[in-house]
Scaffold this active site. Structure first.
Site, mmCIF file in Angstrom:
data_model
loop_
_atom_site.group_PDB
_atom_site.id
_atom_site.type_symbol
_atom_site.label_atom_id
_atom_site.label_comp_id
_atom_site.label_asym_id
_atom_site.label_seq_id
_atom_site.Cartn_x
_atom_site.Cartn_y
_atom_site.Cartn_z
ATOM 1 N N ASP A 1 0.963 -1.410 0.047
ATOM 2 C CA ASP A 1 -0.032 0.285 0.166
ATOM 3 C C ASP A 1 0.780 1.172 0.323
ATOM 4 O O ASP A 1 2.203 1.190 0.078
ATOM 5 C CB ASP A 1 -0.552 0.057 0.902
HETATM 6 N N1 URA Z 1 -1.459 -6.132 3.939
HETATM 7 C C1 URA Z 1 -2.089 -4.560 3.867
HETATM 8 O O1 URA Z 1 -2.796 -4.020 4.525
HETATM 9 N N2 URA Z 1 -0.571 -3.869 3.375
HETATM 10 C C2 URA Z 1 0.637 -3.951 2.508
HETATM 11 O O2 URA Z 1 0.466 -3.155 2.364
HETATM 12 C C3 URA Z 1 0.564 -4.903 2.777
HETATM 13 C C4 URA Z 1 -0.090 -6.179 3.776
#
Ligand code: URA
Length: 233
Positions: A102
């Protein structure tokens, strides 16, 4: 493969541009002897303006993704691609991210132009371990570790429960979580399912591969031992 095509595939230019580089005698061997477009030579022996070439095809790199960069090509704002050599965007085969993080997640992001290896890493059957350091808004309740390990946790709008995951509590609001699948926003949604909120998320390892001393925003190529470590643990 003939040199003109090899160099164009590495993103140094269109075939025409690369032919112009040969015509200008910019492409040589290590000793400085001129090479020609139709020659065939080992990748490691080729120089452009005296510089070694980028990684040969079949490479794997890791990037220390900083918070605030998006793993997309098109988003407004800062992109992970801006941290990588511009030439990589023109390579054939294409360079792809191995899964995504993310925008607000930092940590280890793999990149490769090896499609088979990419699928081996992300395939649910391979169950490659991804480890995250998690900072939470509220104290852990105490039942998260058995819940995550149960293989019965169902996230909202999903139809199959999550595979067992391993939670290590480090402090009342801090934990290390290892998951072996890669569902959308998985870690954030797992903690949301327990009434908590992830404030900061950092991927510290993929398999037994860690970032080591790699600074946020920096990348480097992996050697064969490091690539093997992805599948360990
Ligand atoms: N889980 C999440 O919520 N975000 C990420 O970037 C990776 C795993």
């Amino acid at each position: 493969m003939k040199l003109a095509r090899h160099i164009a595939n590495l993103g140094y230019g269109t075939r025409r541009e690369v032919l112009a580089m040969f015509a200008d005698a910019r492409i040589t061997d290590v000793a400085g002897a001129r090479l020609y477009a139709d020659d065939v030579a080992p990748h490691a022996s080729i120089r452009i303006d005296g510089e070694a070439l980028d990684a040969p095809p079949g490479f794997v790199a890791m990037l220390h993704k900083p918070v605030g960069h998006t793993c997309s090509l098109r988003d407004a704002g800062r992109l992970v691609h801006d941290l990588l050599p511009p030439r990589w965007r023109r390579r054939k085969p294409l360079v792809s991210m191995v899964g995504r993080l993310d925008r607000d997640t930092s940590g280890l992001l793999l990149l490769t132009d090896d499609g088979q290896l990419l699928h081996r890493i992300i395939s649910p059957r391979a169950g490659v371990a991804k480890t995250y350091q998690v900072q939470l808004a509220r104290d852990l309740r105490g039942d998260e570790a058995p819940l995550f390990a149960s293989g019965r946790l169902m996230l909202e709008s999903e139809t199959t429960p999550l595979a067992p995951a391993d939670l290590e509590v480090l402090a009342p609001r801090e934990a290390r979580l290892t998951i072996r699948e890669g569902r959308y926003h998985q870690v954030r949604r797992m903690f949301a399912a327990t009434g908590n909120h992830v404030e900061a998320l950092h991927r510290s390892a993929v398999g037994r591969l860690t970032l080591g001393e790699l600074a946020p925003g920096a990348w480097r190529l992996l050697d064969a031992d490091e690539i093997a470590r992805i599948f360990d643990g």
